[in-house]
Write a protein that holds these residues in place. Structure first.
Motif, PDB file in Angstrom:
ATOM      1  N   UNK A  47       0.809  -1.221   0.000  1.00 40.69           N
ATOM      2  CA  UNK A  47       0.000   0.000   0.000  1.00 40.69           C
ATOM      3  C   UNK A  47       0.840   1.268   0.000  1.00 40.69           C
ATOM      4  N   UNK A  48       2.126   1.160   0.233  1.00 48.53           N
ATOM      5  CA  UNK A  48       2.959   2.355   0.312  1.00 48.53           C
ATOM      6  C   UNK A  48       3.054   3.034  -1.041  1.00 48.53           C
ATOM      7  N   UNK A  49       3.278   4.344  -1.009  1.00 46.34           N
ATOM      8  CA  UNK A  49       3.302   5.120  -2.246  1.00 46.34           C
ATOM      9  C   UNK A  49       4.717   5.433  -2.716  1.00 46.34           C
ATOM     10  N   UNK A  50       5.713   5.173  -1.890  1.00 49.73           N
ATOM     11  CA  UNK A  50       7.099   5.428  -2.292  1.00 49.73           C
ATOM     12  C   UNK A  50       7.927   4.177  -2.023  1.00 49.73           C
ATOM     13  N   UNK A  51       9.237   4.311  -2.166  1.00 50.58           N
ATOM     14  CA  UNK A  51      10.118   3.158  -1.972  1.00 50.58           C
ATOM     15  C   UNK A  51      10.061   2.671  -0.517  1.00 50.58           C
ATOM     16  N   UNK A  52      10.432   1.415  -0.292  1.00 49.34           N
ATOM     17  CA  UNK A  52      10.462   0.916   1.093  1.00 49.34           C
ATOM     18  C   UNK A  52      11.348   1.782   1.991  1.00 49.34           C
ATOM     19  N   UNK A  53      12.503   2.215   1.471  1.00 46.81           N
ATOM     20  CA  UNK A  53      13.406   3.044   2.275  1.00 46.81           C
ATOM     21  C   UNK A  53      12.719   4.341   2.696  1.00 46.81           C
ATOM     22  N   UNK A  54      12.139   5.035   1.741  1.00 50.39           N
ATOM     23  CA  UNK A  54      11.491   6.322   2.056  1.00 50.39           C
ATOM     24  C   UNK A  54      10.318   6.137   3.006  1.00 50.39           C
ATOM     25  N   UNK A  55       9.539   5.085   2.812  1.00 51.66           N
ATOM     26  CA  UNK A  55       8.404   4.824   3.696  1.00 51.66           C
ATOM     27  C   UNK A  55       8.867   4.527   5.117  1.00 51.66           C
ATOM     28  N   UNK A  56       9.901   3.705   5.230  1.00 46.91           N
ATOM     29  CA  UNK A  56      10.421   3.341   6.547  1.00 46.91           C
ATOM     30  C   UNK A  56      10.996   4.561   7.267  1.00 46.91           C
ATOM     31  N   UNK A  57      11.815   5.328   6.550  1.00 48.06           N
ATOM     32  CA  UNK A  57      12.425   6.503   7.161  1.00 48.06           C
ATOM     33  C   UNK A  57      11.368   7.547   7.512  1.00 48.06           C
ATOM     34  N   UNK A  58      10.383   7.708   6.660  1.00 43.47           N
ATOM     35  CA  UNK A  58       9.315   8.672   6.922  1.00 43.47           C
ATOM     36  C   UNK A  58       8.533   8.304   8.180  1.00 43.47           C
ATOM     37  N   UNK A  59       8.221   7.024   8.336  1.00 43.87           N
ATOM     38  CA  UNK A  59       7.461   6.596   9.515  1.00 43.87           C
ATOM     39  C   UNK A  59       8.275   6.804  10.783  1.00 43.87           C
ATOM     40  N   UNK A  60       9.548   6.494  10.745  1.00 42.95           N
ATOM     41  CA  UNK A  60      10.401   6.679  11.916  1.00 42.95           C
ATOM     42  C   UNK A  60      10.536   8.164  12.257  1.00 42.95           C
ATOM     43  N   UNK A  61      10.767   8.982  11.261  1.00 43.57           N
ATOM     44  CA  UNK A  61      10.875  10.428  11.479  1.00 43.57           C
ATOM     45  C   UNK A  61       9.559  11.001  11.987  1.00 43.57           C
ATOM     46  N   UNK A  62       8.453  10.559  11.414  1.00 45.52           N
ATOM     47  CA  UNK A  62       7.130  10.993  11.852  1.00 45.52           C
ATOM     48  C   UNK A  62       6.951  10.702  13.339  1.00 45.52           C
ATOM     49  N   UNK A  63       7.297   9.486  13.747  1.00 44.97           N
ATOM     50  CA  UNK A  63       7.130   9.118  15.150  1.00 44.97           C
ATOM     51  C   UNK A  63       7.995   9.991  16.058  1.00 44.97           C
TER      52      UNK A  63
END
Length: 96
Positions: A47-63
């Motif tokens: 379901x993610x809209x970008x690469x796994x790396x960007x999604x993972x980093x975005x979620x961690x930064x968001x938190x």
């Protein structure tokens, strides 16, 4: 916490449309374990809209950004180290 008192950021963390996170992933004291778990979630998501790396980093930064003052210095340092571990896991350069 009642539904009315939940913050939108907590709702995003718990029910992200981009990926399913393991419960309590951000509370671990092991940055490698946090990074590995987020990476697995990002790679498994369709379901993610970008690469796994960007999604993972975005979620961690968001938190990190949304938890803000609620994090102890030790927790924040662990999460920042998890960012470096994510970079390593995805073969990206670590920050200096």
């Amino acid at each position: 916490m009642t539904k009315a008192k939940k913050k939108w950021s907590q709702e995003v963390t718990e029910r992200s449309d981009a990926m399913d996170l393991k419960e309590g992933v951000f509370t671990s004291s092991d940055p490698k374990k946090i990074a590995r778990s987020i990476k697995q979630s990002a790679e498994a998501s369709h379901r993610r809209k970008s690469s796994p790396y960007r999604s993972a980093m975005s979620m961690l930064t968001f938190y990190i950004n949304r938890a803000g003052d609620q994090l102890t210095k030790k927790q924040k340092d662990t999460l920042e180290q998890a960012k470096d571990e994510l970079r390593k896991d995805f073969g990206r350069e670590t920050r200096h």
